[in-house]
Write a protein that holds these residues in place. Structure first.
Motif, mmCIF file in Angstrom:
data_model
loop_
_atom_site.group_PDB
_atom_site.id
_atom_site.type_symbol
_atom_site.label_atom_id
_atom_site.label_comp_id
_atom_site.label_asym_id
_atom_site.label_seq_id
_atom_site.Cartn_x
_atom_site.Cartn_y
_atom_site.Cartn_z
ATOM 1 N N ILE A 113 44.925 33.738 -83.338
ATOM 2 C CA ILE A 113 45.089 35.179 -83.516
ATOM 3 C C ILE A 113 45.417 35.835 -82.179
ATOM 4 O O ILE A 113 44.665 35.715 -81.213
ATOM 5 N N VAL A 114 46.551 36.523 -82.142
ATOM 6 C CA VAL A 114 46.933 37.331 -80.992
ATOM 7 C C VAL A 114 47.104 38.767 -81.485
ATOM 8 O O VAL A 114 47.688 38.998 -82.547
ATOM 9 N N ILE A 115 46.585 39.713 -80.721
ATOM 10 C CA ILE A 115 46.767 41.132 -81.042
ATOM 11 C C ILE A 115 47.380 41.820 -79.835
ATOM 12 O O ILE A 115 46.954 41.605 -78.704
ATOM 13 N N GLU A 116 48.390 42.643 -80.089
ATOM 14 C CA GLU A 116 48.938 43.475 -79.022
ATOM 15 C C GLU A 116 49.032 44.914 -79.512
ATOM 16 O O GLU A 116 49.242 45.175 -80.695
ATOM 17 N N THR A 117 48.850 45.841 -78.576
ATOM 18 C CA THR A 117 49.062 47.255 -78.880
ATOM 19 C C THR A 117 50.267 47.712 -78.072
ATOM 20 O O THR A 117 50.305 47.548 -76.853
ATOM 21 N N PHE A 192 44.435 39.145 -76.357
ATOM 22 C CA PHE A 192 44.680 40.567 -76.603
ATOM 23 C C PHE A 192 45.556 41.110 -75.491
ATOM 24 O O PHE A 192 45.305 40.858 -74.308
ATOM 25 N N VAL A 193 46.589 41.860 -75.877
ATOM 26 C CA VAL A 193 47.506 42.455 -74.906
ATOM 27 C C VAL A 193 47.565 43.960 -75.140
ATOM 28 O O VAL A 193 47.983 44.411 -76.212
ATOM 29 N N HIS A 194 47.144 44.713 -74.143
ATOM 30 C CA HIS A 194 47.277 46.176 -74.204
ATOM 31 C C HIS A 194 48.574 46.579 -73.517
ATOM 32 O O HIS A 194 48.778 46.313 -72.337
ATOM 33 N N ASP A 195 49.460 47.238 -74.278
ATOM 34 C CA ASP A 195 50.696 47.761 -73.696
ATOM 35 C C ASP A 195 51.137 49.003 -74.452
ATOM 36 O O ASP A 195 52.319 49.249 -74.648
ATOM 37 N N GLY A 196 50.150 49.784 -74.899
ATOM 38 C CA GLY A 196 50.450 51.016 -75.613
ATOM 39 C C GLY A 196 50.244 52.224 -74.721
ATOM 40 O O GLY A 196 50.721 52.276 -73.585
ATOM 41 N N LEU A 197 49.508 53.210 -75.216
ATOM 42 C CA LEU A 197 49.221 54.420 -74.454
ATOM 43 C C LEU A 197 48.276 54.083 -73.304
ATOM 44 O O LEU A 197 47.160 53.617 -73.524
ATOM 45 N N HIS A 198 48.725 54.349 -72.069
ATOM 46 C CA HIS A 198 47.990 53.875 -70.896
ATOM 47 C C HIS A 198 47.046 54.926 -70.309
ATOM 48 O O HIS A 198 46.852 54.968 -69.093
#
Length: 261
Positions: A113-117, A192-198
């Protein structure tokens, strides 16, 4: 796109989706508010090359890059062809050094499972999906509310080759609304990769939400951490096995990486 056109599209969302309108207004207000109350921290970032090396050392494996040359050339070619038809700014492209690190993490961990925003045109998304294809395992769940633009939804993930999309699940909306229920459904997350609203509050909200669901081993990657202390405060609090930052090659941005063992 002109400010007038953006305002018109924003008003249209008020008619067909009041919740989306409120989410977009919140993003605009919090982003602007944080400019007046900066909370930056001075990181000592690694180079992108050293970050890859450090990641391999921590996880105990080297990355096999064989077989991605044609894929990378295809992504770059599609990035160039997009310039004349892009409905929102191509400044939203993920840096290729960040995309390659995400590819490396997926190859090393072989996640389920990978999740990114944050997706935008899908640079980083494409690299992770290529890694999952090469692994022969895993699903990427992406959460994205595209920037305002004519037919913007049709361009989300534009750079992803069609043959890679079988391992991709796109959830339209903000992480505030989608991430908690998605985590409850999936029960765990390997990467988990955060790349949405910073903004500070959004980064902290996302990182705090995923922490109880992280498997061992797992990796968390957060883009654009240089604008506030959110990633630093979270890393100090949860104490991963290793955490570091690196300077992206083609953008004036710093990304954070945390490894849990």
């Amino acid at each position: 796109m002109s400010s007038t056109n953006k305002f018109f599209l924003l008003m249209k969302t008020l008619c067909h989706s009041p919740s989306e309108f409120l989410d977009r207004i919140e993003a605009i207000l919090t982003s602007r508010l944080e400019r007046y109350f900066p909370s930056k921290i001075d990181y000592n970032p690694l180079t992108a090359e050293n970050a890859l090396q450090k990641l391999s050392e921590v996880l105990g494996h080297n990355v096999n890059w064989n077989g991605i040359e044609d894929f990378e050339a295809n992504v770059v070619q599609r990035m160039q062809s997009l310039e004349e038809i892009a409905p929102f700014s191509t400044k939203h492209h993920g840096d290729l050094s960040l995309a390659r690190l995400c590819f490396a993490v997926c190859r090393l961990l072989k996640p389920e499972i990978v999740i990114e925003t944050g997706v935008a045109y899908g640079v980083t998304t494409a690299y992770m999906l290529k890694a999952l294809q090469m692994n022969g395992n895993g699903v990427l769940h992406s959460i994205d509310l595209p920037p305002l633009g004519k037919n913007a939804d049709a361009f989300v993930g534009y750079l992803i080759p069609e043959e890679l999309k079988e391992r991709w699940v796109l959830h339209r909306g903000t992480s505030k609304r989608i991430l908690p229920s998605l985590l409850d459904t999936l029960k765990h997350v390997d990467i988990f990769v955060h790349d949405g609203l910073h903004t500070y509050w959004n980064i902290k909200r996302e990182l705090n939400a995923i922490t109880p669901y992280l498997t061992r081993p797992s990796v968390v990657i957060a883009d654009d951490v240089e604008e506030n202390k959110a990633f630093y405060e979270w890393a100090v609090q949860v104490e991963p096995k290793e955490w570091f930052t690196f300077k992206e090659k083609n953008k004036d941005s710093i990304a954070g990486v945390a490894v849990f063992m």
